[in-house]
Design an enzyme around this catalytic site. Sequence first.
Site, mmCIF file in Angstrom:
data_model
loop_
_atom_site.group_PDB
_atom_site.id
_atom_site.type_symbol
_atom_site.label_atom_id
_atom_site.label_comp_id
_atom_site.label_asym_id
_atom_site.label_seq_id
_atom_site.Cartn_x
_atom_site.Cartn_y
_atom_site.Cartn_z
ATOM 1 N N PHE A 134 -36.101 80.845 -71.685
ATOM 2 C CA PHE A 134 -35.204 80.927 -70.533
ATOM 3 C C PHE A 134 -35.123 79.549 -69.874
ATOM 4 O O PHE A 134 -36.127 78.846 -69.792
ATOM 5 C CB PHE A 134 -35.763 81.970 -69.568
ATOM 6 C CG PHE A 134 -34.821 82.341 -68.459
ATOM 7 C CD1 PHE A 134 -33.757 83.194 -68.691
ATOM 8 C CD2 PHE A 134 -35.012 81.840 -67.185
ATOM 9 C CE1 PHE A 134 -32.893 83.541 -67.662
ATOM 10 C CE2 PHE A 134 -34.151 82.186 -66.149
ATOM 11 C CZ PHE A 134 -33.088 83.037 -66.389
ATOM 12 N N TYR A 236 -37.144 91.826 -60.148
ATOM 13 C CA TYR A 236 -35.813 92.395 -59.895
ATOM 14 C C TYR A 236 -35.141 92.905 -61.163
ATOM 15 O O TYR A 236 -34.016 93.346 -61.135
ATOM 16 C CB TYR A 236 -34.905 91.411 -59.147
ATOM 17 C CG TYR A 236 -34.771 90.028 -59.756
ATOM 18 C CD1 TYR A 236 -33.952 89.802 -60.850
ATOM 19 C CD2 TYR A 236 -35.461 88.952 -59.206
ATOM 20 C CE1 TYR A 236 -33.825 88.538 -61.395
ATOM 21 C CE2 TYR A 236 -35.344 87.676 -59.735
ATOM 22 C CZ TYR A 236 -34.527 87.475 -60.832
ATOM 23 O OH TYR A 236 -34.413 86.226 -61.368
ATOM 24 N N LYS A 237 -35.841 92.823 -62.295
ATOM 25 C CA LYS A 237 -35.276 93.341 -63.541
ATOM 26 C C LYS A 237 -35.745 94.788 -63.726
ATOM 27 O O LYS A 237 -35.302 95.660 -63.003
ATOM 28 C CB LYS A 237 -35.669 92.413 -64.686
ATOM 29 C CG LYS A 237 -34.962 91.064 -64.518
ATOM 30 C CD LYS A 237 -35.425 89.975 -65.434
ATOM 31 C CE LYS A 237 -34.611 88.716 -65.127
ATOM 32 N NZ LYS A 237 -35.183 87.511 -65.689
ATOM 33 N N ARG A 387 -24.928 91.083 -73.743
ATOM 34 C CA ARG A 387 -26.222 91.769 -73.675
ATOM 35 C C ARG A 387 -26.037 93.195 -73.191
ATOM 36 O O ARG A 387 -25.457 93.436 -72.150
ATOM 37 C CB ARG A 387 -27.183 91.035 -72.734
ATOM 38 C CG ARG A 387 -27.761 89.782 -73.338
ATOM 39 C CD ARG A 387 -28.973 89.308 -72.551
ATOM 40 N NE ARG A 387 -28.716 89.266 -71.109
ATOM 41 C CZ ARG A 387 -29.611 88.842 -70.228
ATOM 42 N NH1 ARG A 387 -30.802 88.451 -70.626
ATOM 43 N NH2 ARG A 387 -29.325 88.819 -68.942
#
Length: 414
Positions: A134, A236-237, A387
Site C-alpha cells: 500500500f 475503518y475497514k 475491487r
Amino acid sequence: MSTVSPTRADALALDAADPLGAFTSRFEKAEGVVAYFDGNSLGRPVAGTPEALANFVRGEWGTRLIRRWDESWMRWPEELGDLVGKTALGAACGQTVVADSTTVLLYKLLRALADHQLLMDPRRTEIVVDTDNFPTDRYVAEGVAAERGMTLRWIETDTATGVTTQQVADVVGPRTAVVLLSHVSYRSAWIADAQTITKVVHRAGAMVLWDTSHSVGSIPICADAWGWDAAVGCAYKYLNGGPGAPAHAYLAGRLHGIPTLSQPIQGWMGRRDPFLMEQGYRPEAGVRSLVSGTPPIISMVPVRLGVQLLAEAGIKAVRAKSLRLTDLAWAIVESWPADLGVQVASPREHLRRGGHLTLRHEGFDEIVHRLWRRGVIPDFRRPDGLRIGLSPLSTTFAEVWDGLAVVREELARH
Ligand SMILES: *Cc1c(COP(=O)(O)O)cnc(C)c1O
C-alpha cells in the site's frame, strides 16, 4: 471462463443457510444502495452508532466533563486495544493499543524497530519492502530510511498474487533490519504466509512489521502464536470504526521495556505519570508507550461497536462466510462470456485468498462512475482493477448476485 452460472435463487439459498445472516440487518440502512462492495475500504456503520455517539456526548463528555478522563478515558487506548487484540489479532492482553492513524503508527513502529536493530548491529541498514505494498507503507519506509541513512530493499511483487515466502527468504540476511509487509494485499487480497515469513525473517536476525489493515476482522490472525514482533491495523475497514477511525498497534510483550526499542514521538500521554508534568521523557511501561498525545476518544466509540459485533459473530465464522461470498462472486464472474474480457486478479486457492476479489478490464475506469450512480459501489484501483470487497457481516449473497449483474450489464454496454 464460462461455466454454469449461479442463479439468483442459488444466492438466496445461500442467504437462507447463512449462520451470520442476521448480522446483515445490524448496520445502518443505506438508501438506494443495491450492492455495497467497498466494506473492505470503508465499513458500514453498525446500527446504533448514532445513538452511541449521542450518548457519549450527553452522558459522558457533556455531564462528566473533564472528570471522565480519570474515571475511564485515560484507559481506553489499552482497553479497546485489548478488545481488538483478543477478538481479531490472537493477542493476549497488554500488547495492543488504539492510538493514531495507521500511517502514524506504522511510522512509529518502523522507526522503533529500525533504530533498535541499528543500535544492536550497525550493519543492519536495510528495510525490506515490496513494490506493491500500500502506498502509505512504501512512503513511510522511504521516510524512515532517509532519516536513518538506511537503504530500501525492494521485493518485486506480482500484482495478481503477492509476496511469497521464497521472495522474502531471497532478500533477508545480515544486512536486514526490518521487513515491512501487508498481511493481505490491498490489491489482489493475497494472504502472505505470515507465520512462515516471520520465521524466515527471524532466522536472518531481522524483525517484521505486519500491516493488517486488510486482514484484521476478515481472516483469523494469531499474532502471539505466529511469533509476530509488531503489527498495525486499520479500524475503518472490516472493523467498521468510521472514516478516520484510530488504528491499533501490536507490540509483542517480549519487546516491551527494552531501552533501545522506543518510538520516536515522545509525548506526554505515553510518559510515566503524565500529570506530574516533570522534566524529561520516561516512557510508560508496556504498550502505552506507543501513545504520544491525547487519544482520539470520541472516535473510539464506533470502533468499540464494530469490534463488539465482530466478537459476537466470531472471526472463524466471519472467515467461513467470507470464503463463501468470494466463491460465489468467482463462480458468477467465471460464468461470464469470455468476450467480455474480464479477468480475476486474486488468488483462487482459499488458503491465499483474503476478503475481496479484484477484477480486471480496461473499461472499469469509465464504468465505475455508472455503477456508483446505479447504487453498485465497488472501487477502482489503477490501472484497470475493480475491487469487489465483500465484508461478511454486512453483505448478503443476493447483494453479490445483484451487484455483479449490474457490473456485467454495464460492461456489455461498454
Ligand atoms: C487502508 C490502509 C492503510 C490506511 O492508512 P491510513 O493512515 O488510515 O490512511 C494503510 N495500509 C494499508 C495496507 C491499508 O490497506
